[in-house]
Design an enzyme around this catalytic site. Structure first.
Site, PDB file in Angstrom:
ATOM      1  N   ASN A  22       0.874  -1.176   0.000  1.00 56.77           N
ATOM      2  CA  ASN A  22       0.000   0.000   0.000  1.00 56.77           C
ATOM      3  C   ASN A  22       0.910   1.226   0.000  1.00 56.77           C
ATOM      4  OD1 ASN A  22      -1.850   2.028   0.431  1.00 56.77           O
ATOM      5  ND2 ASN A  22      -2.186   1.526   2.596  1.00 56.77           N
ATOM      6  N   LYS A  75       0.120   4.261  -0.216  1.00 55.20           N
ATOM      7  CA  LYS A  75      -0.504   5.472   0.361  1.00 55.20           C
ATOM      8  C   LYS A  75      -0.240   6.666  -0.562  1.00 55.20           C
ATOM      9  CE  LYS A  75       0.293   3.519   4.881  1.00 55.20           C
ATOM     10  NZ  LYS A  75       0.086   3.654   6.282  1.00 55.20           N
ATOM     11  N   HIS A 101      -9.475   1.385   4.902  1.00 56.86           N
ATOM     12  CA  HIS A 101      -8.174   1.502   5.575  1.00 56.86           C
ATOM     13  C   HIS A 101      -8.351   2.426   6.781  1.00 56.86           C
ATOM     14  CE1 HIS A 101      -4.030   2.606   6.388  1.00 56.86           C
ATOM     15  NE2 HIS A 101      -3.683   1.504   5.739  1.00 56.86           N
ATOM     16  N   GLU A 111      -6.776   4.800   7.887  1.00 54.86           N
ATOM     17  CA  GLU A 111      -6.592   6.241   7.619  1.00 54.86           C
ATOM     18  C   GLU A 111      -7.855   6.830   6.999  1.00 54.86           C
ATOM     19  OE1 GLU A 111      -2.922   5.706   5.477  1.00 54.86           O
ATOM     20  OE2 GLU A 111      -2.019   5.023   7.354  1.00 54.86           O
ATOM     21  N   GLU A 142      -5.621  -4.866  10.622  1.00 59.15           N
ATOM     22  CA  GLU A 142      -4.548  -3.892  10.811  1.00 59.15           C
ATOM     23  C   GLU A 142      -4.789  -3.124  12.105  1.00 59.15           C
ATOM     24  OE1 GLU A 142      -2.538  -2.794   6.909  1.00 59.15           O
ATOM     25  OE2 GLU A 142      -4.280  -1.493   7.067  1.00 59.15           O
ATOM     26  N   GLY A 145       2.425   2.062  10.665  1.00 61.63           N
ATOM     27  CA  GLY A 145       3.390   3.146  10.494  1.00 61.63           C
ATOM     28  C   GLY A 145       4.120   3.515  11.778  1.00 61.63           C
ATOM     29  N   SER A 165       3.261  -2.364  10.306  1.00 59.57           N
ATOM     30  CA  SER A 165       4.716  -2.411  10.465  1.00 59.57           C
ATOM     31  C   SER A 165       5.322  -3.771  10.106  1.00 59.57           C
ATOM     32  CB  SER A 165       5.120  -1.981  11.880  1.00 59.57           C
ATOM     33  OG  SER A 165       4.711  -0.647  12.108  1.00 59.57           O
TER      34      SER A 165
HETATM   35  C1  PEP Z   1      -0.719   0.080   5.793  1.00 66.33           C
HETATM   36  O1  PEP Z   1      -0.516   1.038   5.074  1.00 66.33           O
HETATM   37  O2  PEP Z   1      -1.779  -0.526   5.667  1.00 66.33           O
HETATM   38  C2  PEP Z   1       0.315  -0.306   6.757  1.00 66.33           C
HETATM   39  C3  PEP Z   1       0.128  -1.411   7.433  1.00 66.33           C
HETATM   40  O3  PEP Z   1       1.401   0.507   6.881  1.00 66.33           O
HETATM   41  P1  PEP Z   1       2.817   0.102   7.570  1.00 66.33           P
HETATM   42  O4  PEP Z   1       3.232  -1.199   6.976  1.00 66.33           O
HETATM   43  O5  PEP Z   1       3.731   1.233   7.180  1.00 66.33           O
HETATM   44  O6  PEP Z   1       2.588   0.021   9.031  1.00 66.33           O
END
Ligand code: PEP
Length: 249
Positions: free
Chosen positions: A9, A11, A95, A97, A167, A173, A213
């Protein structure tokens, strides 16, 4: 059958030239020893260009969002049909976000999933608790309402076409990954919820990805867990060499 899926992803990162460079580099160096489904969820503006580069490979493209209406006077929005027409096979829905900054509710996300399925896009429905939920022992309640409300009204056949991404918001992040045990516990809870939603044993037909992460250093331990079918990866998917290590965990 549960598919193994490794999804990046991006982003809101990379300009179109950087995206093209990435796609060229990935194509040149591609290897996929576990025969996973490999997917890049790119910004809308880059999808057409990278699909052109990757269309004769096994690397699939997804979008990071779509609008909940089919077409019309919704200035600035992008529809399911549009993302499909530029080569997307998958789309992220809900997601964290989007839930947090754009106030997307389970009810709204339910509409988006329905529309994605109508256009034969595979929705990756994202769920996850915040830190305060985990600390107050509310993780399972939050996940239950996200799953039950987001997937309300779907038939067994429709449910089988959906991918879930767990998630935990506190892990996205932040560099703090859920332990493989913590992640697996929630994945197996989600699997049992899916069974109760469909009243049949569909749990073995639905892939549940972990995100938060994930890096080349922790992916192998996560992927060993029985209920973890893949990973949704933000930061560590932005560089070709790191993404390739994740694919070949
Ligand atoms: C994500 O963007 O869904 C995500 C899990 O980001 P990261 O791997 O950077 O934590």
């Amino acid at each position: 059958m549960r598919k193994t899926i490794i999804a990046g992803n991006w982003k809101m990162n990379k300009d179109v030239n950087e995206a093209i460079q990435f796609a060229d580099g990935l194509k040149r160096n591609f290897s996929n020893k576990n025969k996973s489904t490999v997917l890049i969820c790119a910004p809308y503006t880059h999808i057409f260009a990278i699909n052109h580069i990757l269309k004769d490979t096994d690397i699939l493209i997804g979008a990071q969002n779509m609008y909940q209406e089919e077409k019309g006077a919704f200035t600035g929005e992008i529809s399911a049909e549009m993302i499909k027409s530029v080569g997307c096979k998958y789309v992220l829905i809900g997601h964290s976000e989007r839930r947090e900054y754009f106030k997307e509710s389970n009810e709204l996300l339910n509409k988006k999933i329905k529309l994605a399925l109508h256009y034969e896009l595979t929705p990756i429905y994202c769920v996850g608790e915040k830190l305060e939920h985990r600390e107050n022992n509310q993780t399972f309640n939050i996940i239950e309402s996200q799953i039950k409300e987001g997937l309300k009204g779907f038939s067994t056949e429709e449910l089988k076409k959906i991918v879930i991404a767990y998630e935990p918001v506190w892990a996205i992040g932040t560099g703090k990954t859920a332990s493989p045990e913590q992640a697996n516990e929630v994945h197996s809870f989600i699997r049992s919820l899916l069974m109760s939603l469909s009243n049949s044993d569909i749990s073995e037909s639905i892939s549940i990805l972990y995100g938060g992460s994930v890096t080349p250093d922790n992916v192998t331990e996560l992927m060993k867990k029985h209920d973890i079918d893949g990973a949704l990866i933000g930061g560590a998917s932005l560089k070709v060499d790191s993404f390739l290590k994740l694919i070949n965990y």
